[in-house]
Design a protein around this motif. Sequence first.
Motif, mmCIF file in Angstrom:
data_model
loop_
_atom_site.group_PDB
_atom_site.id
_atom_site.type_symbol
_atom_site.label_atom_id
_atom_site.label_comp_id
_atom_site.label_asym_id
_atom_site.label_seq_id
_atom_site.Cartn_x
_atom_site.Cartn_y
_atom_site.Cartn_z
ATOM 1 N N SER A 14 -120.361 -20.712 25.027
ATOM 2 C CA SER A 14 -120.331 -21.717 23.975
ATOM 3 C C SER A 14 -121.730 -21.940 23.414
ATOM 4 C CB SER A 14 -119.774 -23.029 24.517
ATOM 5 O OG SER A 14 -119.719 -23.974 23.488
ATOM 6 N N LEU A 15 -121.821 -21.988 22.097
ATOM 7 C CA LEU A 15 -123.085 -22.287 21.426
ATOM 8 C C LEU A 15 -123.183 -23.759 21.045
ATOM 9 C CD1 LEU A 15 -123.382 -19.256 18.980
ATOM 10 C CD2 LEU A 15 -124.563 -19.592 21.148
ATOM 11 N N THR A 16 -122.076 -24.481 21.141
ATOM 12 C CA THR A 16 -122.057 -25.880 20.710
ATOM 13 C C THR A 16 -121.563 -26.782 21.828
ATOM 14 O OG1 THR A 16 -119.817 -25.659 19.825
ATOM 15 C CG2 THR A 16 -121.637 -25.256 18.303
ATOM 16 N N ASP A 17 -121.824 -28.061 21.655
ATOM 17 C CA ASP A 17 -121.413 -29.087 22.609
ATOM 18 C C ASP A 17 -120.475 -30.047 21.885
ATOM 19 O OD1 ASP A 17 -121.168 -31.009 24.556
ATOM 20 O OD2 ASP A 17 -123.259 -31.662 24.481
ATOM 21 N N LYS A 18 -119.245 -30.205 22.386
ATOM 22 C CA LYS A 18 -118.264 -31.055 21.710
ATOM 23 C C LYS A 18 -118.669 -32.516 21.650
ATOM 24 C CE LYS A 18 -114.043 -30.529 23.108
ATOM 25 N NZ LYS A 18 -112.704 -30.135 23.586
ATOM 26 N N THR A 19 -119.583 -32.939 22.518
ATOM 27 C CA THR A 19 -120.014 -34.339 22.448
ATOM 28 C C THR A 19 -120.920 -34.576 21.249
ATOM 29 O OG1 THR A 19 -121.901 -33.937 23.920
ATOM 30 C CG2 THR A 19 -119.837 -34.647 24.945
ATOM 31 N N GLN A 20 -121.571 -33.530 20.751
ATOM 32 C CA GLN A 20 -122.454 -33.668 19.596
ATOM 33 C C GLN A 20 -121.671 -33.523 18.291
ATOM 34 O OE1 GLN A 20 -125.597 -30.778 19.431
ATOM 35 N NE2 GLN A 20 -126.865 -32.068 18.148
ATOM 36 N N PHE A 21 -120.858 -32.478 18.197
ATOM 37 C CA PHE A 21 -119.989 -32.262 17.045
ATOM 38 C C PHE A 21 -118.942 -31.225 17.408
ATOM 39 C CE2 PHE A 21 -123.723 -29.573 16.360
ATOM 40 C CZ PHE A 21 -123.142 -28.318 16.287
ATOM 41 N N GLU A 22 -117.911 -31.133 16.570
ATOM 42 C CA GLU A 22 -116.855 -30.159 16.772
ATOM 43 C C GLU A 22 -116.901 -29.136 15.651
ATOM 44 O OE1 GLU A 22 -113.099 -32.136 17.125
ATOM 45 O OE2 GLU A 22 -113.646 -33.056 19.042
ATOM 46 N N VAL A 23 -116.649 -27.886 15.980
ATOM 47 C CA VAL A 23 -116.583 -26.829 14.979
ATOM 48 C C VAL A 23 -115.150 -26.767 14.480
ATOM 49 C CG1 VAL A 23 -116.896 -24.371 14.521
ATOM 50 C CG2 VAL A 23 -118.452 -25.559 16.086
ATOM 51 N N GLN A 24 -114.982 -26.970 13.194
ATOM 52 C CA GLN A 24 -113.646 -26.986 12.609
ATOM 53 C C GLN A 24 -113.178 -25.601 12.202
ATOM 54 O OE1 GLN A 24 -111.665 -29.654 12.586
ATOM 55 N NE2 GLN A 24 -113.341 -30.615 13.690
ATOM 56 N N GLU A 25 -114.097 -24.836 11.596
ATOM 57 C CA GLU A 25 -113.652 -23.557 11.052
ATOM 58 C C GLU A 25 -114.831 -22.609 10.908
ATOM 59 O OE1 GLU A 25 -110.740 -22.060 7.455
ATOM 60 O OE2 GLU A 25 -111.593 -24.060 7.361
ATOM 61 N N LEU A 26 -114.533 -21.338 11.081
ATOM 62 C CA LEU A 26 -115.480 -20.263 10.844
ATOM 63 C C LEU A 26 -114.801 -19.298 9.882
ATOM 64 C CD1 LEU A 26 -118.025 -18.559 11.442
ATOM 65 C CD2 LEU A 26 -116.811 -17.623 13.412
ATOM 66 N N MET A 27 -115.404 -19.101 8.725
ATOM 67 C CA MET A 27 -114.845 -18.192 7.731
ATOM 68 C C MET A 27 -115.874 -17.112 7.430
ATOM 69 S SD MET A 27 -113.042 -20.844 5.083
ATOM 70 C CE MET A 27 -114.473 -21.908 4.961
ATOM 71 N N VAL A 28 -115.418 -15.879 7.363
ATOM 72 C CA VAL A 28 -116.290 -14.754 7.048
ATOM 73 C C VAL A 28 -115.593 -13.902 6.005
ATOM 74 C CG1 VAL A 28 -117.438 -12.697 7.935
ATOM 75 C CG2 VAL A 28 -117.280 -14.737 9.364
ATOM 76 N N GLU A 29 -116.296 -13.627 4.921
ATOM 77 C CA GLU A 29 -115.804 -12.713 3.898
ATOM 78 C C GLU A 29 -116.829 -11.600 3.769
ATOM 79 O OE1 GLU A 29 -114.828 -14.628 0.175
ATOM 80 O OE2 GLU A 29 -114.404 -16.492 1.251
#
Length: 169
Positions: free
Chosen positions: A114-129
């Motif tokens: 994991s690169l993120t911590d859910k207590t700080q923020f949540e990742v909603q979406e990752l989009m790649v084109e």
Amino acid sequence: MLVSKSNGYSLVEVLIAAALGSIILITTQQIMQWQKGAQFRAVSSAQFILGGQAVSYQFFESLNQTIASSVQNPQSNCFIFPTQSGGSVGFRVRNSQLQHNPMTLDCSGYGWQSLTDKTQFEVQELMVETRAPSVSDGASKLFITLIISRVTKNGVQEQPFKRSITIFS
């Protein structure tokens, strides 16, 4: 006729003075608490944005060595990027966290970090084109959007981070 002199204050005067003093103290305390709350909200919002910027910077920098024209998307919110060295790197969103795997061939394997911590923020979406390399310059392009959010008293605060990366082959 008797004249009496009084020295000091009457009980009514003391009670009025005490009531006025209490009102002034309570008002001052409320103003100070409001100011502290406003400062906390400003600092909290700045931490949210700076934390998101740090993660997105790390994420975007790790994509500089990828080959944009061969990106695989075997599952939603999971992307496998071939690297110029012949390996592959994966990124996915799972449990509202951005996860990274520096050596993966699929989205369900082991080694995801994991690169993120859910207590700080949540990742909603990752989009790649992707845009295939043009004939004139041989450059591939990645258009990436990472959306993070957090719940506040006033609702949900969302912050998108967007970047396009040009990769020359």
